[in-house]
Design an enzyme around this catalytic site. Structure first.
Site, PDB file in Angstrom:
ATOM      1  N   CYS A 131       0.846  -1.200   0.000  1.00 38.40           N
ATOM      2  CA  CYS A 131       0.000   0.000   0.000  1.00 38.40           C
ATOM      3  C   CYS A 131       0.879   1.247   0.000  1.00 38.40           C
ATOM      4  CB  CYS A 131      -0.944   0.011   1.199  1.00 38.40           C
ATOM      5  SG  CYS A 131      -2.023   1.469   1.214  1.00 38.40           S
ATOM      6  N   CYS A 134      -0.309   4.150   2.249  1.00 43.22           N
ATOM      7  CA  CYS A 134      -0.021   3.902   3.671  1.00 43.22           C
ATOM      8  C   CYS A 134       1.468   4.078   3.963  1.00 43.22           C
ATOM      9  CB  CYS A 134      -0.489   2.507   4.072  1.00 43.22           C
ATOM     10  SG  CYS A 134      -2.287   2.293   3.936  1.00 43.22           S
TER      11      CYS A 134
END
Length: 181
Positions: A131, A134
């Site tokens: 991700c 993130c």
């Protein structure tokens, strides 16, 4: 299971992985709580029971149970957030980025351990789970907290090693299963 027992399970085709695991285990770049919590969080992210057992065993010998619990919390909350925010980031329809996530994630604000450690573990798990949104978010928090780029790179390197251990063991088990047929 110990890290030594885990090393014995790594097939010869993954000798580099075995050597990297040995180097990681003896590396003292990170503080013990940071290091062993990272081992647990990354192991949980691999979903490999043997890797999880080995990393939890070494962590139990070096840190308090609360650290292990917090590391598991980091892996659990990132399992959710990484899917959701990877979708938000990759979706062509940018309306999703303006919508409330409506996901509980109180543990990020109150992890029960040093906030920088929890953020570092979350970043490492986010790297395993792929991700980018993130990763960027956790890196920004870590840099603002004074965590060095060298420590961040070490955490991601350890996560990469732990992931490669899980993959190598699984590939070796598949070879054994095929040989038994």
């Amino acid at each position: 299971m110990s890290i030594d027992a885990l090393k014995e399970r790594i097939p010869d085709f993954a000798k580099d992985v075995r050597l990297n695991l040995s180097s990681m285990a003896s590396d003292e770049t990170l503080a013990p709580q940071t290091k062993y919590g990272l081992f647990v969080a990354a192991a949980v992210a691999t979903r490999n029971p043997d890797v999880i057992a080995a990393m939890q065993a070494v962590a139990r010998d070096n840190v308090a149970p609360a650290v292990i619990a917090a590391a598991k919390s980091a892996a659990a909350i990132m399992a959710m957030n990484n899917v959701y925010y990877r979708f938000v980031h990759l979706a062509s329809n940018k309306d999703y980025a303006t919508m409330p996530a409506r996901l509980r994630m109180n543990v990020i604000a109150n992890p029960g351990v040093d906030k920088a450690d929890f953020e570092l573990w979350s970043l490492a798990v986010s790297a395993i789970n792929g991700c980018g949104m993130c990763i960027d978010s956790h890196e920004k928090v870590l840099l603002a907290a004074g965590v060095s780029t060298a420590a961040i790179q070490t955490a991601v390197r350890f996560a990469a090693i732990i992931q490669s251990v899980a993959v190598s063991i699984e590939a070796g088990a598949a070879d054994l299963a095929m040989a038994a047929e």
